[in-house]
Design a protein around this motif. Sequence first.
Motif, mmCIF file in Angstrom:
data_model
loop_
_atom_site.group_PDB
_atom_site.id
_atom_site.type_symbol
_atom_site.label_atom_id
_atom_site.label_comp_id
_atom_site.label_asym_id
_atom_site.label_seq_id
_atom_site.Cartn_x
_atom_site.Cartn_y
_atom_site.Cartn_z
ATOM 1 N N ARG A 167 -15.468 -26.810 22.657
ATOM 2 C CA ARG A 167 -15.577 -28.249 22.539
ATOM 3 C C ARG A 167 -14.169 -28.560 22.474
ATOM 4 N N LEU A 168 -13.214 -27.823 21.712
ATOM 5 C CA LEU A 168 -11.824 -28.081 21.241
ATOM 6 C C LEU A 168 -11.125 -28.098 22.513
ATOM 7 N N ILE A 169 -11.269 -26.863 23.472
ATOM 8 C CA ILE A 169 -10.587 -26.972 24.686
ATOM 9 C C ILE A 169 -10.757 -28.254 25.387
ATOM 10 N N GLN A 170 -12.165 -28.475 25.444
ATOM 11 C CA GLN A 170 -12.491 -29.491 26.593
ATOM 12 C C GLN A 170 -11.731 -30.810 25.947
ATOM 13 N N ASN A 171 -11.539 -30.979 24.435
ATOM 14 C CA ASN A 171 -10.989 -32.315 23.984
ATOM 15 C C ASN A 171 -9.507 -32.233 23.630
ATOM 16 N N ASP A 172 -8.952 -31.471 24.461
ATOM 17 C CA ASP A 172 -7.370 -31.131 24.332
ATOM 18 C C ASP A 172 -7.055 -30.775 22.845
ATOM 19 N N GLN B 200 -15.779 -34.295 16.678
ATOM 20 C CA GLN B 200 -16.417 -34.882 15.447
ATOM 21 C C GLN B 200 -15.497 -35.621 14.890
ATOM 22 N N GLU B 201 -14.308 -35.445 14.670
ATOM 23 C CA GLU B 201 -13.288 -36.142 13.827
ATOM 24 C C GLU B 201 -13.268 -37.641 14.194
ATOM 25 N N PRO B 202 -13.242 -38.393 15.250
ATOM 26 C CA PRO B 202 -13.374 -39.689 15.294
ATOM 27 C C PRO B 202 -14.432 -40.496 14.382
ATOM 28 N N GLU B 203 -15.677 -39.888 14.662
ATOM 29 C CA GLU B 203 -16.779 -40.190 14.010
ATOM 30 C C GLU B 203 -16.830 -40.095 12.357
ATOM 31 N N GLN B 204 -16.004 -39.048 12.163
ATOM 32 C CA GLN B 204 -15.827 -38.897 10.598
ATOM 33 C C GLN B 204 -14.943 -40.041 10.174
ATOM 34 N N GLU B 205 -13.855 -40.202 10.782
ATOM 35 C CA GLU B 205 -13.094 -41.085 10.394
ATOM 36 C C GLU B 205 -13.487 -42.550 10.134
ATOM 37 N N SER B 206 -14.235 -43.055 11.300
ATOM 38 C CA SER B 206 -14.961 -44.320 11.144
ATOM 39 C C SER B 206 -15.905 -44.487 10.184
ATOM 40 N N GLU B 207 -16.627 -43.370 9.853
ATOM 41 C CA GLU B 207 -17.403 -43.275 8.739
ATOM 42 C C GLU B 207 -16.869 -43.502 7.293
ATOM 43 N N ALA B 208 -15.632 -42.756 7.316
ATOM 44 C CA ALA B 208 -14.909 -42.914 5.995
ATOM 45 C C ALA B 208 -14.339 -44.378 6.051
ATOM 46 N N ALA B 209 -13.843 -45.046 7.001
ATOM 47 C CA ALA B 209 -13.361 -46.170 6.960
ATOM 48 C C ALA B 209 -14.416 -47.306 6.253
ATOM 49 N N GLN B 210 -15.781 -47.055 6.560
ATOM 50 C CA GLN B 210 -16.752 -48.214 6.448
ATOM 51 C C GLN B 210 -17.109 -47.697 4.856
#
Length: 138
Positions: free
Chosen positions: A118-123, A128-138
């Motif tokens: 997954r890391l290779i495919q996502n450069d 999961q990081e964007p989801e975690q960041e958006s959850e933390a912002a809320q």
Amino acid sequence: TFCFQDGYMDFMEYVAALSLVLKGKVDQKLRWYFKLYDVDGNGCIDRGELLNIIKAIRAINRCNETMTAEEFTNMVFDKIDINGDGELSLEEFMEGVQKDEVLLEILTRSLDLTHIVRLIQNDGKNPQEPEQESEAAQ
């Protein structure tokens, strides 16, 4: 056996091959594990070979195991080195691991590289990081 045009296997080819093997039957997985651990190719796995490969796998693969690599290696040999010669033949390895669900589960989990794919495919970014960041912002 995996053949590659240039005679070498790069990391992505390795991950693809590993993924194919890990989705196979238990018998296929165990034969592949055995070849991986039998570094010198002499048909037996000794403690040093297993320990070095377990350490290498843990270095590249996130591992939440409570046992150290040394403890795990000792457990493997204590459980499945039937003749006590300090080496595991293919037969000892196959029979021993198939009879021990805990050992089989730990070996399978240690070689699960899906997060690396997954890391290779996502450069290199954790998907999961964007989801975690958006959850933390809320």
